[in-house]
Structures are given as C-alpha cells and as structure tokens.
Design a protein around this motif. Structure first.
Motif, PDB file in Angstrom:
ATOM      1  N   TYR A  83      37.745  56.254  42.222  1.00  0.00           N
ATOM      2  CA  TYR A  83      38.731  55.232  42.557  1.00  0.00           C
ATOM      3  C   TYR A  83      38.626  54.063  41.584  1.00  0.00           C
ATOM      4  O   TYR A  83      37.549  53.754  41.070  1.00  0.00           O
ATOM      5  N   LYS A  84      39.748  53.401  41.377  1.00  0.00           N
ATOM      6  CA  LYS A  84      39.733  52.132  40.657  1.00  0.00           C
ATOM      7  C   LYS A  84      39.424  51.053  41.687  1.00  0.00           C
ATOM      8  O   LYS A  84      40.297  50.611  42.438  1.00  0.00           O
ATOM      9  N   ALA A  85      38.167  50.635  41.758  1.00  0.00           N
ATOM     10  CA  ALA A  85      37.691  49.772  42.834  1.00  0.00           C
ATOM     11  C   ALA A  85      37.328  48.399  42.301  1.00  0.00           C
ATOM     12  O   ALA A  85      36.840  48.253  41.175  1.00  0.00           O
ATOM     13  N   ASN A  86      37.583  47.395  43.132  1.00  0.00           N
ATOM     14  CA  ASN A  86      37.127  46.037  42.842  1.00  0.00           C
ATOM     15  C   ASN A  86      35.659  45.924  43.233  1.00  0.00           C
ATOM     16  O   ASN A  86      35.292  46.180  44.380  1.00  0.00           O
ATOM     17  N   MET A  87      34.829  45.520  42.298  1.00  0.00           N
ATOM     18  CA  MET A  87      33.388  45.505  42.491  1.00  0.00           C
ATOM     19  C   MET A  87      32.937  44.163  43.059  1.00  0.00           C
ATOM     20  O   MET A  87      33.085  43.116  42.417  1.00  0.00           O
TER      21      MET A  87
END
Length: 555
Positions: A83-87
């Motif tokens: 997934y393109k996730a906000n860290m």
C-alpha cells in the motif's frame, strides 16, 4: 390464495433426442409455494454502490478466515507491491498534530487519570514508604556519572538519552517487579520486551480528496460527480518503545459500560473533525506491506499489554521544525497514538480487524519519559472502524486519559544524591504496576476458528508451511526481487505527453493499459517442480507447486 414465489425451477428432460423443459418441482424442494410473493432485493446499480458491495463482501471474507495470520495476510492481498501508506512514527510530531491524531484514532482526550486509579494511588502510597529507598538508589546510580562511563563520546544527544533512559527503565522495572511480586501475583507472570516492534495499519476515511485525484475524476465523464467524494488514506504506524510488559489476561475497562453506549452524539464529547490530508502535516508516504505487530508473534500466551514505556527524544530536535512551543500537546498526541496502535495490534491478534470491530473494550497503560520528565496515559479501545464506509456512521469512540509532564527530580549532585525527588511520579508508576489484569467471562476470540487460531495450528503440513513462509516474508517488508515498474522521464516526455515514437514496440505496462499497483499477491507464476523430484515419477502431474493463500474453510 397461494402464490408461486419468484424462483422458477425448470427441470430439463431428454425426449426423443430433443430437450424439453417441465415446470414441476424437484423432489428435494418442499417450500415451492408461499402465501406471499417473494422477489429478489432491488440493488442500487450505481458505481459507488457496486464498489461498496464488493468491499462488504471482502470484509465478510476476512471475518470468516480461520487464523490470525490469514486475516492479516488477506488485508495485503490486493496489493502485490504494498500500500501507499502515510508513515506515522514516534520520532516526529509536527505542530498542531493532536487534532489529527485524535481524528485518526477516533479518540476523546481527558486531562487527569480515571477514577479507577484512586484506590490504586492510595495503595501505592503505602507501598512507596517501604521501597522508596531502593528506587531512589536505582535512579541515582543509573542517572549519575557512574552509569555513563560506557557511552560513546561521539554519540548524538538522541543516542545518549536513549542509552541512559533504557538502562534506567530496565533497572526500575527489575526493582519494582521484584519488590511487588510477592504481594501481587500477576507481576510474577509477565513478559518484558526490550525495544519491541510496535506496528499498526488501518484505513482512515473521510479525508478530503487530493487535487490529483479530483483532477483525474473530473477528466472522466462518468466520474465527474464523484470527484469530491471522501478519500481513504492508508495509515501505517511504526514505533520503537523502550520496553513493554505483557500478561495473559487483559486489564479491566477504565470506564465500564456497554460498547454501544459510547456514542459521540449522546455523550456530547469533543472529537476533532480533522479531514485534511496527513501529507499537509509533513508525513511522507511510502509503498510497503500493511504490518500489524504488537511486539510479539501470534500464539504467545501473554498477549495483552500491561504497560509500555515510550521514547521522548523527539523533544530534543523539536525546535528545529516547530517554532511554537506546544510540546505538551505533542506528548498527549504521542500517548494517544502509541496506545491506540498497541491495542489495535492486540485486538488483531484476537481475531478482530479494521473491518470487524471489537466486541469488548481493551485497555493499556503508557508512560512517555526521558528519565527526568514523565507523562502517564491510560487508554481504552472501543472501536477500530475508521474507513470511509464507517467513519461517519460509527458512533463509538475511544478514550484516553493523561497527565501533564511531571519532573521526577530537580538535580543530581556529583556524589550521586538526588535532590527534589517527586514522590507523585513514583506513586503513579507503582499504581500502573499494581493495576491487576483479570480473566474475562467473554469470548475473547469470536472471529477465530477454535481449532486453527494461528497458522501453527493448521493440520495440513503443506498449507501450514506455505502460509508461515508467506506471512513472515510479508511482515519482513523486504523488497520484491523485481521492483515495481516505473515510468521514466524520457518515456513521459516522448511517449505519453508527446507521442513521437509510434514505431516502438508496446511492451511497457503503461503502453498495455496495465496498472501494476493493482496487481494482487496471488498473481504470479507458479513454482515449477523439476521432473527428478516429482513424487509420482518424472512424467507425473502436477508440474507446479500448489498455493494455499487465505480462503474461507470453516463453516
């Protein structure tokens, strides 16, 4: 009057080489006629309604999977490259972060600790009179110059603080546990994790769509009307606490009432409505698999958190990226975020997920410290449904109680003597230790198969080995042997923006109309079995090894 239900049952018969149809019922069907007509439900055929039904079917599949690892693996199934996730981490808390953290975790914050700690504080005062000298000696030795002789002179301030605080907490935990274990039996049954891995993944809905998403939808005629629909952001938390203490039984709820009674509207509590993209706060995004790890692996007997100690090193460099002093708000945000993430991981190990909500509350205690300044937090998890389909429908909310930062001491002289020791900090710390977990009279794992709660319980050896390897590789977040295809700059200029190379063969994914980010994990070539090692001979089948990806098997 009997009416035939809208379920025609046509039985094909063969008659002289022709196919005939008769309408008499099959012998196995009994209720062919009903007093009232029955019609199939009328479904909304719009695009959002279709996608919502697909998501609900996927959520139901996750709920019916057998083991913890299969549920966590199925969440990653749609994304081969992650997934393109906000860290979110425990190392950076930008200015005005608390409203976003409260919205992202659906948490209501209250100053002070709940009333359940009042009798514990009274008992802690009596205990402190007997063990204060031991605790004071431990603190003085660990924080004096004698304990810093082994530090590297070239170490950064962050590394120096972490080394000293880690040593202090290890010795404090040993001193308090040994002193209280004879009186409080649960302290002799705990597991202590040093530098554990705390990670949690969830979908945050209701976010305003980014400009690029709106632009893409407005460019398609059939999607124009959905351009401003709320957007799901993938949130991945990665934390590194100093220490975590676990027990086999959960802590008692801090506020005892039914989960359905936690209603934001009826209770008239303040919950910020922060729907802005986390990218605006400086949180970067990265492609990675969704990982939820509460510091241990599924199957550990002590799977409920008692107490965790979080780092406070982000305060050392805060003045470099934050001109306003809002450190207290950042500490409250850290207490909320770290507690929610730890409890979310524990809930997932009980068979719940970000799509299948908890059926009973979970509680955790958190301490944020740099050795000298201490903040105490108590958290109760009541809900995990935060995705777009539930963010405006789910009325439950989580609760967090916290204290203002308290100084443990004023100074330590050259002789190792502490001046201005604050007994209130020690009383609160002891109260967290003596808060006894208890066994609950509820089904702790309602969504797990009784015989296959984890992959290690699977009877089929091939399926067990396959899922064990697949899950651990997914959680390790190692990159694929082939990286995700990218569009190079010269391709964007000469092939996409300006179609100047019509004679080139179309071999790249964007030329074939493929979106590689939508590739599923199970979309790959099967592993070939060489003829020499086939069990039934060199010419036997199958020629490829079987896969055992998560599938609904229990009734």
């Amino acid at each position: 009057m009997l009416t035939r239900s809208f379920r025609p049952n046509l039985w094909p018969l063969k008659h002289y080489g022709q196919r005939a149809l008769v309408t008499r019922p099959l012998p196995s069907r009994e209720h062919e006629y009903t007093s009232q007509p029955e019609y199939p439900p009328i479904q909304d055929l719009s695009y959002p309604a279709k996608k919502k039904r697909e998501r609900e079917a996927w959520h139901q599949k996750i709920a019916k999977l057998s083991s913890v690892e299969e549920k966590l693996f199925e969440i990653n199934m749609p994304k081969y490259y992650g997934y393109k996730a906000n860290m979110l981490t425990d190392e950076k808390f930008p200015y005005n972060i608390k409203p976003f953290i409260q919205y992202a975790t659906r948490t209501v914050y209250q100053n002070g600790l709940p009333q359940i700690y009042n009798p514990l504080m009274e008992e802690a005062s009596k205990i402190l009179e007997n063990i204060q000298s031991e605790i004071e000696d431990t603190i003085a030795f660990e924080l004096s110059n004698y304990s810093r002789l082994m530090l590297d002179e070239n170490a950064s301030p962050v590394e120096k603080e972490e080394s000293v605080v880690r040593s202090l907490l290890v010795q404090l935990n040993r001193t308090i546990s040994n002193a209280l274990a004879p009186q409080f039996n649960h302290l002799s049954e705990i597991d202590t994790d040093n530098d554990p891995r705390h990670e949690a993944f969830w979908f945050l809905g209701g976010i305003y769509p980014p400009k690029l998403v709106r632009k893409i939808k407005e460019g398609e005629e059939w999607q124009k009307q959905y351009a401003n629909d709320p957007y799901d952001r993938n949130i991945q938390y990665v934390g590194k606490p100093y220490m975590a203490i676990r027990h086999k039984h959960p802590l008692e709820p801090l506020l005892v009432k039914e989960l359905e009674a936690f209603d934001v509207k009826q209770d008239n509590v303040e919950l910020p409505d922060y729907r802005y993209d986390p990218l605006a706060l400086g949180y970067i995004s990265d492609f990675r698999h969704a990982t939820t790890v509460p510091g241990f692996w599924p199957g550990d007997q002590r799977e409920f958190g008692l107490l965790s100690f979080q780092r406070r090193t982000h305060a050392l460099n805060r003045d470099k990226y934050c001109a306003v002093n809002d450190l207290d708000e950042a500490l409250h945000a850290q207490g909320i975020l770290s507690s929610f993430a730890w409890l979310l991981g524990q809930a997932c190990y009980q068979g719940f997920s970000v799509f299948n909500d908890v059926t009973y509350p979970l509680t955790a205690q958190t301490v944020v410290t740099d050795g000298k300044t201490w903040s105490f937090y108590a958290y109760q998890l009541n809900t995990m449904l935060l995705h777009t389909d539930q963010v405006d429908v789910n009325n439950r909310y989580n609760l967090c109680w916290g204290t203002e930062p308290l100084r443990l001491y004023e100074s330590i002289d050259e002789n190792g003597k502490i001046h201005g020791l604050n007994s209130e900090v020690l009383r609160q710390l002891i109260a967290f230790y003596i808060n006894q977990p208890k066994q609950r009279d509820v089904n702790l794992k309602p969504y797990l198969c009784p015989t296959e709660t984890r992959v290690a319980d699977i009877g089929d050896e091939n399926r067990r080995a396959f899922m064990e390897q697949a899950y651990k590789h997914m959680v390790s977040n190692r990159p694929r042997h082939r990286l995700v295809p990218e569009v190079y700059q010269w391709e964007k200029i000469y092939k996409i923006d300006n179609k100047t190379r019509p004679m080139d063969p179309k071999r790249r994914p964007f030329e074939l109309g493929e979106n590689m980010y939508n590739r599923r994990i199970d979309e790959h070539a099967l592993k070939y079995i060489p003829r020499a090692v086939r069990p039934d001979g060199p010419k036997s089948r199958p020629k490829f090894e079987s896969t055992y990806y998560p599938n609904v098997r229990r009734q």
